[in-house]
Design an enzyme around this catalytic site. Sequence first.
Site, PDB file in Angstrom:
ATOM      1  CG  ASP A   1      31.862  42.668  30.506  1.00 11.78           C
ATOM      2  OD1 ASP A   1      31.630  42.522  31.717  1.00 11.78           O
ATOM      3  OD2 ASP A   1      32.540  41.864  29.842  1.00 11.78           O
TER       4      ASP A   1
ATOM      5  CG  ASP B   1      33.971  36.195  33.753  1.00 15.68           C
ATOM      6  OD1 ASP B   1      32.952  36.878  33.977  1.00 15.68           O
ATOM      7  OD2 ASP B   1      34.869  36.527  32.962  1.00 15.68           O
TER       8      ASP B   1
HETATM    9  C1  GLA Z   1      34.032  39.710  31.286  1.00 21.58           C
HETATM   10  C2  GLA Z   1      32.728  38.956  31.061  1.00 21.58           C
HETATM   11  C3  GLA Z   1      32.991  37.740  30.178  1.00 21.58           C
HETATM   12  C4  GLA Z   1      33.601  38.194  28.845  1.00 21.58           C
HETATM   13  C5  GLA Z   1      34.858  39.001  29.097  1.00 21.58           C
HETATM   14  C6  GLA Z   1      35.372  39.651  27.827  1.00 21.58           C
HETATM   15  O1  GLA Z   1      34.934  38.990  32.047  1.00 21.58           O
HETATM   16  O2  GLA Z   1      32.152  38.579  32.278  1.00 21.58           O
HETATM   17  O3  GLA Z   1      31.804  37.021  29.957  1.00 21.58           O
HETATM   18  O4  GLA Z   1      32.650  38.928  28.137  1.00 21.58           O
HETATM   19  O5  GLA Z   1      34.628  40.049  30.039  1.00 21.58           O
HETATM   20  O6  GLA Z   1      36.541  40.410  28.033  1.00 21.58           O
END
Ligand code: GLA
Length: 376
Positions: free
Chosen positions: A126, A183
């Site tokens: 991430d 996301d």
């Molecule tokens: C980010 C990523 C998600 C997930 C969250 C976890 O937002 O894009 O896919 O992994 O972090 O905290």
Amino acid sequence: MVRLTPPMGWNSWNTYGQNINETLIKETADCMASSGLADLGYNYLVIDDCWSLKERDENKRLVADPEKFPNGMKAVADYVHSKGLKFGMYSCAGNLTCAGYPGSYEHEFIDAQTFAEWGVDFLKYDYCYHSDIVPGEILYRRMGLALENCGRDILFSACSWGSDETHKWIKTSAASMWRSTGDIFDSWESIKNLTKQQLALHPYNGVGCFNDMDMLVVGMYGKGNVGLGGCTDVQYKTHFSIWAFLGSPLMIGCDIRSMTSEAKSILSNKDMIAINQEPLLRQPYPLKGIWANDDLIMYARNLSDGDIAIGLFNLSSEKCVARFNMDELGLPVSLGKTLRMKDIWTQKEAKVMNGTVMWELEPYDCAVLRAKLADL
Ligand code: GLA
């Protein structure tokens, strides 16, 4: 190892967020193996954020939270492997993960080592809390190098959400897939949004490093960590079709232990999976169509056996008719060629009139035609 087709599997984030533990992971592994999902290709089981303690140990190593994972991660990995699956984990290029657990910044090599020792096969990486000084390009290259030198084949799944023009540099790292969108949430708006975010990014997708449109929300129905009202089965079918058609990795995000039969049948459509897993992943191209609009998206993709896949996606709440001219596919009527086309969801055949294909679509619905060349 070079990844020839988009990775497939399951990830804990969409449904469980921080509520993960060994029992859940083992039950999910059992279900992936026994439900037939693994046989369809869904073979990576990935634990996302929130698996570790908030502090590293005295040797600066990451430590699995003993309340969630009382037997440690190696035991979880062994169990997942015993089911014939591959085991994935999560870390972050910043000081902290997005949920506030320790990230791998300045610990890249020691963390890669730890993951290798635990038997990890996949690392999602991430981009929260990343350095203002060291650019993402370098942070991903670092972890990529650490993984390639850790003594184990670990698929590197970059997750910088397309920010800082990820597409321009991600292939300089060892990433086999890269998040090309923000996301996902379990709502139609989110699916539509991510679909549109991809429009300019298709030239960057391809064998070896796939554009990742984020985990699937099929079958969540508004429940779980990213639930936002949920979607209908028709919307989930179209969502799955778009992700599969465009060559995104297919990572299931729902609770597969209590999946509805509708969700399972969407995720199990072999013809759709076959298009996703095509050995070549030639670039999908948008069709201009006739009287199309922003909410009617049409794509074509040439397949390795000479067939053409054609995706007609109605993103709107109104019925519509998708129309396009075969000229756009490289098949003018003057050359004496036509297409025989079947929708892989309904097996219905499409008709061609003077080189024009027309297909009626219900609200939010789609058709994915597998087209074979024929003489007029
Ligand atoms: C980010 C990523 C998600 C997930 C969250 C976890 O937002 O894009 O896919 O992994 O972090 O905290």
